[in-house]
Structure formats: C-alpha cells, structure tokens
Design a protein around this motif. Structure first.
Motif, PDB file in Angstrom:
ATOM      1  N   GLY A   1      10.899  -1.192   6.528  1.00 54.84           N
ATOM      2  CA  GLY A   1       9.620  -0.604   6.930  1.00 54.84           C
ATOM      3  C   GLY A   1       8.834   0.035   5.816  1.00 54.84           C
ATOM      4  O   GLY A   1       7.668   0.404   6.020  1.00 54.84           O
ATOM      5  N   ASP A   2       9.415   0.181   4.613  1.00 59.66           N
ATOM      6  CA  ASP A   2       8.632   0.685   3.484  1.00 59.66           C
ATOM      7  C   ASP A   2       7.469  -0.271   3.231  1.00 59.66           C
ATOM      8  O   ASP A   2       7.641  -1.500   3.261  1.00 59.66           O
ATOM      9  N   THR A   3       6.291   0.292   2.969  1.00 58.24           N
ATOM     10  CA  THR A   3       5.073  -0.524   2.953  1.00 58.24           C
ATOM     11  C   THR A   3       4.250  -0.293   1.697  1.00 58.24           C
ATOM     12  O   THR A   3       3.898   0.846   1.379  1.00 58.24           O
ATOM     13  N   ALA A   4       3.937  -1.384   0.995  1.00 57.08           N
ATOM     14  CA  ALA A   4       3.024  -1.313  -0.151  1.00 57.08           C
ATOM     15  C   ALA A   4       1.604  -1.544   0.336  1.00 57.08           C
ATOM     16  O   ALA A   4       1.329  -2.498   1.063  1.00 57.08           O
TER      17      ALA A   4
ATOM     18  N   ARG B   1      -1.365 -12.645  -8.177  1.00 53.60           N
ATOM     19  CA  ARG B   1      -1.216 -11.212  -7.908  1.00 53.60           C
ATOM     20  C   ARG B   1       0.180 -11.003  -7.344  1.00 53.60           C
ATOM     21  O   ARG B   1       0.519 -11.571  -6.303  1.00 53.60           O
ATOM     22  N   PRO B   2       0.988 -10.175  -7.988  1.00 51.86           N
ATOM     23  CA  PRO B   2       2.411 -10.132  -7.659  1.00 51.86           C
ATOM     24  C   PRO B   2       2.800  -9.288  -6.456  1.00 51.86           C
ATOM     25  O   PRO B   2       3.894  -9.475  -5.918  1.00 51.86           O
ATOM     26  N   THR B   3       1.963  -8.364  -6.019  1.00 57.15           N
ATOM     27  CA  THR B   3       2.390  -7.443  -4.955  1.00 57.15           C
ATOM     28  C   THR B   3       2.196  -8.035  -3.569  1.00 57.15           C
ATOM     29  O   THR B   3       3.035  -7.868  -2.686  1.00 57.15           O
TER      30      THR B   3
ATOM     31  N   GLY C   1      -3.937  -1.096   6.213  1.00 58.16           N
ATOM     32  CA  GLY C   1      -3.340  -2.419   6.131  1.00 58.16           C
ATOM     33  C   GLY C   1      -2.085  -2.395   5.283  1.00 58.16           C
ATOM     34  O   GLY C   1      -1.494  -1.329   5.041  1.00 58.16           O
ATOM     35  N   ALA C   2      -1.662  -3.559   4.809  1.00 57.38           N
ATOM     36  CA  ALA C   2      -0.458  -3.650   3.982  1.00 57.38           C
ATOM     37  C   ALA C   2      -0.517  -4.908   3.140  1.00 57.38           C
ATOM     38  O   ALA C   2      -1.088  -5.923   3.551  1.00 57.38           O
ATOM     39  N   ASP C   3       0.076  -4.837   1.959  1.00 55.44           N
ATOM     40  CA  ASP C   3       0.202  -6.000   1.100  1.00 55.44           C
ATOM     41  C   ASP C   3       1.622  -6.549   1.084  1.00 55.44           C
ATOM     42  O   ASP C   3       1.827  -7.717   0.784  1.00 55.44           O
ATOM     43  N   ARG C   4       2.596  -5.703   1.397  1.00 53.87           N
ATOM     44  CA  ARG C   4       3.974  -6.161   1.557  1.00 53.87           C
ATOM     45  C   ARG C   4       4.737  -5.094   2.336  1.00 53.87           C
ATOM     46  O   ARG C   4       4.580  -3.901   2.091  1.00 53.87           O
ATOM     47  N   ILE C   5       5.557  -5.539   3.277  1.00 58.25           N
ATOM     48  CA  ILE C   5       6.370  -4.625   4.089  1.00 58.25           C
ATOM     49  C   ILE C   5       7.826  -5.032   3.927  1.00 58.25           C
ATOM     50  O   ILE C   5       8.202  -6.166   4.218  1.00 58.25           O
TER      51      ILE C   5
ATOM     52  N   ILE D   1       9.742  -3.694  -4.371  1.00 57.86           N
ATOM     53  CA  ILE D   1       8.379  -4.228  -4.388  1.00 57.86           C
ATOM     54  C   ILE D   1       7.761  -4.016  -5.763  1.00 57.86           C
ATOM     55  O   ILE D   1       7.685  -2.892  -6.257  1.00 57.86           O
ATOM     56  N   HIS D   2       7.342  -5.102  -6.386  1.00 59.39           N
ATOM     57  CA  HIS D   2       6.685  -5.013  -7.690  1.00 59.39           C
ATOM     58  C   HIS D   2       5.279  -4.446  -7.501  1.00 59.39           C
ATOM     59  O   HIS D   2       4.497  -4.950  -6.711  1.00 59.39           O
TER      60      HIS D   2
END
Length: 343
Positions: free
Chosen positions: A241-244, A89-91, A233-237, A282-283
């Motif tokens: 500070g931008d958050t996926a 899973r890429p993100t 929650g978050a999968d990537r930060i 972020i992909h």
C-alpha cells in the motif's frame, strides 16, 4: 466539459499529444511520428500523469514499428527503440506495464499492436469512470456530512493525466455531478505548477468552485478544519500500500492523519505493482536542478547553490485511508492491502 479532453490521440500515422507545458496560456497539440520525439515529450512533461504516459507508451510501440519500416531498422533496433520508450520515466509503473502488454502482440504486426494500444486507452477511460463512482460513494459515507464536501487535491489527476475523465479528479467530477462539492483546494504543485496550470484549468472547464493554494499552505488548511477529505492520484503503489505520487503528497497525508480526515488515493489497477513489496523499492526520479533553482528561465537561487529535485515522494500505506480502483475501495490503513486483493 462540452467535449471530453483526450491528452493522447492516435491520428492514423502517429500521435497527437496535448502539450501540457503550454497550458493554460495556449492549447496546442504536438504531432509525434518518431521515438525520439515521444521520449522527449514524456521526459519534458508534454504528456504526464501515469495513465496518460501508459497510453502514450502503448502507442509508442506502433511508432517504433512505423519508424523502423521507414528507416530500414532491424527487429533488434525496433525493440531497442521500444525499450527507450519504456524507460523514459522510471517511477510511473503504468508506462512499463502498458508497453509490455502491447509487446505481447509485437510478432503479429502493426494492426495487432494498434488494437492493443487502443484497448488500453479505452479500458483506462472505463476504469476512471468506475473509480469515480466508487470513490464518490465511499467518501460520502466516510465523511458522513449532510452538506457538499470541501476537497483538497495535489498535482493533476484529471483528463489531462489519463486516457480520459481522470482518477482523483474523476472522483471530484463525480461528486460535483451529484451536487456534493462545495469547493476544491488545488495545491499549486511546485516546481512545475501542475496544480495551478492544469488542475485549475480543468476545474474551470467543469465549473467547479476552487482555490489554488501554495503547497506549503496545505497542512495548515487541513489542520484548521477547512478540508473534509483529500484525494490524490498515484504513479506506483507497492504491494503493502505504500504509494509514490507527486512530491509533496506525503505532507498532505501526514496532515490528514493528524486531523483524522480521509486521505484517498485514486488509481487504476495498472498502477499497483505487486512485484514491489514496499515503497522502499520504488525508484524516485530526480529531475533537473534548474527546475528548483530557476523561475521562467531566471536564476532565483545563488549560483553556488545546488538543487534537490525529486519528482515524487512515497506515502506509507498506514497513512492512506483508502485506495480506490475500478474494482472498488480498499481501506489500506485498516489492513486491506493491494497485494491481498489484486493477486
């Protein structure tokens, strides 16, 4: 919960994963003894949530070593199998971080690999407990209410999504333990309903009062003044500070900004990707069209329609009031960025 959930367990010869595609109707574990099964489990969301995927990925290195021994793989073939796990899973950056960390022990053999994977799992539980305390204390001060709080959350961030306890739901659990939760609004989380299937199920286990609401209801609930704060929650930060996070999160953040209430992101430091400068890097994983064109195997859209199914969106850091990790709370919208504190 009478016994803490473990979404990911090493059995001695393989993994046992709680099959989250079956909840809440059935609670079953999926035995995993080979790389193909693990990659499929990650991609089908049998195991999901960035920290839980990371823990599973760490043990995936051990699975590859054991399978390679059984099937006579070369070292190059074992490494190629590990790479497949890493890219499942890429993100979610935790998967890559945890696989890479375990691979630093690869040359030492299976015991060393298992020890590192177990350390990742243990540290995630400890981090979740710490961020629960930090987040609860920060929210109580930030909201300043002299009554229990009304909290909105999006997707699932509890013990099912982590090595144990939870990130955003861990903050809610800590607040509940202090008698500081009036009610939780759990967004259903289209199209796979992680909120209604998983978050609500965990809230029931904890005895926490809650409503399940359609994702489209979230902004209106916030703007009507029915919410004191949102926690996700978050999968990537990214470093700024931008958050996926799960698709639909950015709409919650926009509504919180308009209403002037806290929007808190809870995630371990392993979710912070300082190598990614902004959310533009972020992909975003695109999942199968059928997830939005069908329901329970039945077509709900015209046969001519195409499906657009991003699994995540990116919330700009300016909309995030605070980021809570195991180290404390960074107030991102006030200019305290992950890259400044975590380098």
């Amino acid at each position: 919960m009478s016994q803490e959930l473990r979404a990911v367990e090493w059995t001695g010869t393989g993994l046992a994963l709680i099959d989250q595609t079956l909840l809440p109707q059935r609670t079953e574990t999926l035995p995993v003894h080979d790389v193909d099964t693990l990659v499929d489990a990650i991609q089908r969301l049998v195991v999901r949530g960035a920290p839980a995927i990371g823990a599973a990925g760490g043990y995936g290195v051990a699975l590859a070593l054991l399978q390679g021994e059984r099937e006579g793989w070369t070292e190059a073939e074992v490494r190629a199998a590990v790479a497949r796990v890493r890219e499942a899973r890429p993100t979610a950056v935790n998967l890559m971080v945890c696989v890479d960390r375990v691979m630093t022990r690869f040359a030492e053999g299976l015991d060393a690999v298992l020890a590192e994977a177990a350390a990742i799992q243990r540290e995630d539980v400890e981090a979740n407990r710490a961020m629960g305390v930090h987040g609860a204390e920060w929210l109580l001060k930030k909201v300043g209410a002299d009554r229990p709080l009304r909290i909105l959350t999006h997707c699932n961030t509890g013990a099912l999504a982590t090595a144990g306890w939870g990130t955003a739901l861990g903050v809610i659990r800590e607040l509940h333990s202090r008698g500081s939760v009036e009610v939780v609004y759990a967004d259903e989380t289209r199209p796979l309903l992680q909120g209604s299937r998983l978050t609500a199920w965990e809230l029931v286990q904890e005895g926490i009062p809650h409503y399940v609401q359609a994702d489209g209801a979230a902004a209106g609930t916030i703007l009507r003044g029915e919410i004191d704060a949102a926690i996700v929650g978050a999968d990537r930060i990214a470093a700024n500070g931008d958050t996926a996070n799960k698709v639909g999160t950015v709409g919650v953040a926009l509504a919180c900004a308009d209403a002037g209430i806290p929007f808190l992101v809870a995630a371990p430091t392993t979710t912070v990707d300082l190598a990614t400068a902004t959310g533009a890097g972020i992909h975003i994983e695109l999942r199968a069209e059928t997830e939005v064109l069908e329901w329970a195997g039945h077509r709900t859209a015209p046969t001519e329609s195409r499906g657009h199914n991003p699994a995540f969106d990116v919330t700009p850091g300016r909309l995030i009031t605070g980021l809570v990790t195991e180290r404390g709370v960074l107030e991102i919208s006030a200019g305290e960025l992950p890259g400044d504190r975590l380098r």
